[in-house]
Every structure is written in structure tokens, then in C-alpha cells.
Design an enzyme around this catalytic site. Structure first.
Site, PDB file in Angstrom:
ATOM      1  N   CYS A  98       0.913  -1.132   0.077  1.00  0.00           N
ATOM      2  CA  CYS A  98      -0.052   0.147   0.091  1.00  0.00           C
ATOM      3  C   CYS A  98       0.830   1.351   0.076  1.00  0.00           C
ATOM      4  O   CYS A  98       0.710   2.333  -0.693  1.00  0.00           O
ATOM      5  CB  CYS A  98      -1.002   0.039   1.187  1.00  0.00           C
ATOM      6  SG  CYS A  98      -0.393   0.083   2.770  1.00  0.00           S
ATOM      7  N   HIS A 281      -3.935  -2.361  -4.117  1.00  0.00           N
ATOM      8  CA  HIS A 281      -3.312  -3.653  -4.684  1.00  0.00           C
ATOM      9  C   HIS A 281      -4.143  -4.845  -4.687  1.00  0.00           C
ATOM     10  O   HIS A 281      -5.197  -4.575  -3.864  1.00  0.00           O
ATOM     11  CB  HIS A 281      -1.930  -3.693  -4.006  1.00  0.00           C
ATOM     12  CG  HIS A 281      -2.005  -3.660  -2.395  1.00  0.00           C
ATOM     13  ND1 HIS A 281      -2.401  -5.029  -2.009  1.00  0.00           N
ATOM     14  CD2 HIS A 281      -1.608  -2.742  -1.575  1.00  0.00           C
ATOM     15  CE1 HIS A 281      -2.394  -4.766  -0.524  1.00  0.00           C
ATOM     16  NE2 HIS A 281      -2.008  -3.491  -0.643  1.00  0.00           N
TER      17      HIS A 281
END
Length: 519
Positions: A98, A281
Site C-alpha cells: 500500500c 493492490h
């Protein structure tokens, strides 16, 4: 008051210590400031006619949505959003974790170009500064008269949402945590961060929590029988149950999206709001989060609102960072020349031939991997091939799914495909025909029939690393590593868990040992 943010009143007031105002130089300076004020005021008036921009982001979710063809992902709100807008089938993040992704998306830059490539770096005494010419996306919107906000879930008006940027930044780029604080008629640029796949937690407690929440909201939970695992994961009961909880996390995320869309509609601003849904993601799993396989990089991207043709499906590859540029353009804000993001909604947009990604240190675990992806092929370069795929990592190793996989590996219950991620060393290069081999199992790098393709993609990666000034080509300075590790160690010391603290210390020591050995 807003004008005062650009032109201090002191500039316009009489200064008795300055030369007389009739000085041509002083008059010229004053006229320039007044002209700037008029332009800025005109911008504010024009801003009222511009669309709102809303980024809806979820954590740790791959394209396991109904509109992406997953039959067990119940996502009616996102499916409808896709029908009303554009769905991208080949959207990819520039990292599988992240903080680097968030650092890239908020600047429109690859994290490797701005020195923000190590996960949660610059958190200790050693800091990371952005180059002077690079601004955060909310700053551009703020200067154009937009109200800027970032919130978590549930939305709290007394707390900003998750940022996790790997560099020093000024929190004043956000006017608040919710767009309700804007002036009447003022357009907004808002980010709403939802927990996504993190809702399922790391063990049975989290799995039950999200399943119960889904049952309460929808009247049912996802059964284990609905789970179809990728072939590189075994049908271990813990792994299956975790995936079922993950699907419930997706359902809950869809409900959150529905709640936000309902709010926009009730406030009468939905028709004038560009809504973007994406994830930071892919799924947090052994071969997903942190790695550069599609499970970690491939993300959903759905855009709907003014100027977006309904029912469109785009199959060209796009970068996660591209939403920075298209958002600025949608608001009529000029995209700066330095920005690496592209306006993928522009009428004259030329599709990218390939997209790129990087994996560097994640928490205490040192690594360096780069990849290039087209619609049909993926090339991965492992810069530390002597290290195992599943290096020790306190964050991932605490998850029940990793514990379960390691147990079955120890018991000899994994087939050759499931053993891939347990290799003690890595090939320097990996090449996959992702059209024929979507799970990236059959490495073609040593196959003579693909030598030309390998050479081309190898060159593409080399060119990208050079053109974008990839700052990860050098090892992280030890003082920066130590500075960030001190933050982790201090946090665990406060928690008072000696076992967890020892695990982190052992991992740090191992990383340093391998580094001295050139491994």
C-alpha cells in the site's frame, strides 16, 4: 479568506518602510499581484461548474467482482457502476503493497522516481522529502477552488482517512475528512478509503467477524463451497475458509460503495460527480500482496460520471497512477509536464504498450524485484535471486493462511505448482504468457522459442528504469533502514509481546546478515 491563502493581505497594504508606491517597480509588482487575484477569483467562480471528483478505494482486493466475471462475488453496486461507466480489465498498480502505491497515486509518479519505493519508509528520524517541483494531487485541486477531503470508513469528521505516504507532506492539502464541510456550491475532490480485504483479518476471529457482518447485512455468509482457489494454493481448510471470508469482505465493500452512491444521489450531486473505484493492490495472500504476480498487481478500476461513455470496457493496460492525471483533466486543471501519469480518458490518448511495477523493502524484509506487463506477457526480474520467495516477514507470517501453507509444506502435502512459492532461490528472470497461463506458473525465460520476446521485455524494463530514474537500483542506506526499524521495534515494545518482538529482531538481524554475505 480563500484569496488570502494565495496573496497575503500584507502585500496589498501600505508598507511605510518600503520605497514610495509611485515607484514603477512597486506599481508593477502590485499590478501583478492584483492580476493574480483576479485570475484566482475567476477560477473559483468557474470551479462551481466543474465536476466533483471522488476516489473510492478499497484495500487488498483483486478483481474478484461480479462485473469482472467472478460468479461468487456478489457486487450489485459495483456491477451497476460499471454498466454506467467504463471498466478497465487491465489496470495494474506500480507496487504490490500500500504505502508505495499511495505515494505514487497521490503524486501521479512512480514511487521509484520519488524515492518512496520502500514500504513505510521515512517514518523514523531519517525523513524523505519530495522534490520541490512535485505537488500532491489534492493541492492542485485546492488551488483550483475545490474542497479537498480524505476519510476512512466509517467516515469520521474529526479524523483524516488513511494516507500512508512515504514522504513528508503538509496535511493542510486536505480541508477536512468529509466533503460536507465545503462552502455552498463549492466542488469537491474527495477520497474515501475502505478496509476492503482487511475486513477478514488474519485468523478465525476476523473470518467470523466479517462473515457475521455479511450475514447481518445480506442474510447470508459466503459458504466454503463457493470458493475456487487458484491452482497454486492447496485446499487446506484454513485457506478455503479465509477465501470465503475474503469474498464476504468484497460483498461488504460493495455495500459501502452503495452507501456512498446513495448519499451522492440524496444530496443531488451524483450526476455531476466523477466516481472512480479501485483498490490499492491485490489480495493479501502468499503470492499476492508484496509480490509482482498479477495476484498482487492486477486491480479493478471502474470509472463513471460526466464525460464517461456508459457500458464501455477497456482492455488496454493502464497504470494505477493514471487516475491522478485523468482526475486533474476532468476538473479542467492542467496536468504538469513532470507527471508520469497519463489521462487515459483523453480523446487523443495513445494506449500504453506496457506497464511497470516494483517491489522493494516491505516492513523489515529487504527485496528488490521489477516487472513489465503487456496485455499478453509478463517479465519479472529478481535482483536478489539467492533469497527464498517467502523470506521471513513478521506481517505475513502472522497470518493463519501462511501458517497453514507452511505446515502442509512441512508435511509434504503440496503439489509442484503449490511448491513454487516455497523455492529457496529464484530464477533471475521470469517470463509468462499471461494470456495462455494467467496464473503465471510456467516460466518461459529459459525457453529458446521465447528468446526474442524475453530480449524485448528485458530491454523495456532497462529503458524504463533509466528513463524514470529508478532510485531502487541502489541498496537502501543502512541508516535509513535502522531509522525505520526503530519505529517498528518501539511500537512492538509498547505492545509488550516478547515473542513478536523477538521475531522482528531476528528478521532484522537476518536481513543484515544476508546483506553482508551479498545474498
Amino acid at each position: 479568506a480563500m484569496a488570502g491563502r494565495i496573496i497575503p493581505w500584507s502585500i496589498l497594504s501600505t508598507n511605510t518602510t518600503s520605497p514610495p508606491l509611485r515607484s514603477a517597480r512597486m506599481i508593477g509588482k502590485l499590478m501583478k499581484q492584483l492580476f493574480t487575484l483576479l485570475i484566482f477569483t475567476a477560477g473559483l467562480l468557474h470551479a462551481a461548474d466543474r465536476p466533483n471528483i471522488l476516489w473510492l478505494s478499497a484495500e487488498d482486493i483483486s478483481p474478484h467482482l461480479g462485473c469482472y466475471g467472478d460468479p461468487h462475488a456478489i457486487t450489485p453496486n459495483l456491477d451497476q457502476l460499471a454498466k454506467e461507466g467504463t471498466r478497465y480489465t487491465h489496470a495494474f498498480t506500480s507496487a504490490g503493497v500500500c504505502a508505495p502505491c499511495r505515494s505514487g497515486i497521490i503524486t501521479g509518479m512512480y514511487q521509484t522516481s520519488i524515492g518512496a519505493h520502500h514500504h513505510r519508509s521515512g517514518r523514523g528520524e531519517e525523513k524523505i522529502q519530495l522534490p520541490d517541483h512535485i505537488n500532491l494531487i489534492p493541492k492542485f485541486f485546492q488551488d483550483a477552488g475545490y474542497y479537498t477531503s480524505i476519510s476512512g470508513w466509517p467516515i469520521r469528521k474529526d479524523r483524516l482517512g488513511k494516507t500512508d505516504y512515504n514522504f513528508e507532506w503538509d496535511q493542510s492539502v486536505y480541508d477536512g475528512s468529509d466533503w460536507s464541510g465545503r462552502a455552498e456550491g463549492q466542488p469537491f475532490f474527495a477520497q474515501i478509503q475502505t478496509p476492503g480485504g482487511k475486513l477478514r483479518g488474519k485468523d478465525a476471529t476476523g473470518w467470523e467477524r466479517v462473515a457475521s457482518a455479511a450475514e447481518k447485512r445480506f442474510g447470508s455468509r459466503t459458504p466454503n463451497s463457493a470458493v475456487t482457489l487458484p491452482p497454486y494454493y492447496p485446499e487446506h481448510p484454513e485457506v478455503v475458509r479465509d477465501w470465503a471470508a475474503y469474498l464476504d469482505s468484497v460483498r461488504m465493500t460493495d455495500a459501502m460503495v452503495g452507501d456512498v452512491l446513495a448519499r451522492l444521489e440524496s444530496e443531488g450531486v451524483l450526476e455531476n460527480t466523477l466516481v472512480l473505484f479501485m483498490t490499492d493492490h491485490g489480495i493479501s495472500h502468499a503470492r499476492g500482496k508484496q509480490f509482482l504476480y498479477d495476484e498482487g498487481l492486477h486491480v479493478p478500476l471502474v470509472i463513471s460520471g460526466p464525460g464517461v461513455v456508459p457500458g464501455t470496457v477497456r482492455h488496454d493496460v493502464v497504470e494505477h497512477i493514471d487516475i491522478a492525471a485523468l482526475s486533474l483533466a476532468a476538473a479542467g486543471i492542467e496536468i504538469p509536464e513532470y507527471m508520469q501519469a497519463k489521462n487515459i480518458l483523453a480523446k487523443d490518448y495513445q494506449p500504453r504498450e506496457a506497464v511497470f511495477a516494483a517491489r522493494d523493502r516491505c516492513d523489515e524484509t529487504v527485496d528488490r524485484i521489477r516487472s513489465v506487463r503487456t496485455t499478453d506477457f509478463k517479465y519479472i526480474r529478481n535482483f536478489l535471486p539467492e533469497r527464498p520467495y517467502l523470506q521471513p516477514c513478521r506481517y505475513k507470517d502472522a497470518k493463519n493462511i501462511l501458517i497453514a501453507l507452511r505446515q502442509w509444506h512441512s508435511d509434504g502435502k503440496l503439489n509442484p505448482t503449490q511448491l513454487l512459492v516455497f523455492r529457496d532461490v529464484r530464477p533471475p528472470e521470469e517470463l509468462y504468457d499471461v494470456h495462455q497461463d494467467p496464473y503465471e506458473i510456467n516460466n518461459l525465460a529459459a525457453n529458446p522459442a521465447y528468446a526474442t520476446k524475453l530480449g524485448k521485455m528485458r530491454g523495456q524494463l532497462d529503458d524504463w528504469m533509466k528513463a524514470t530514474d529508478d532510485k531502487g537500483q541502489q541498496a537502501e542506506p543502512e541508516n535509513m533502514y535502522d531509522s525505520d526499524m526503530e519505529v517498528y521495534l518501539t511500537k512492538l515494545q509498547r505492545k509488550g509481546d516478547p515473542v513478536d518482538l523477538k521475531r522482528l529482531k531476528d528478521n532484522i538481524a537476518l536481513m543484515k546478515k544476508w546483506a553482508t554475505e551479498g545474498k
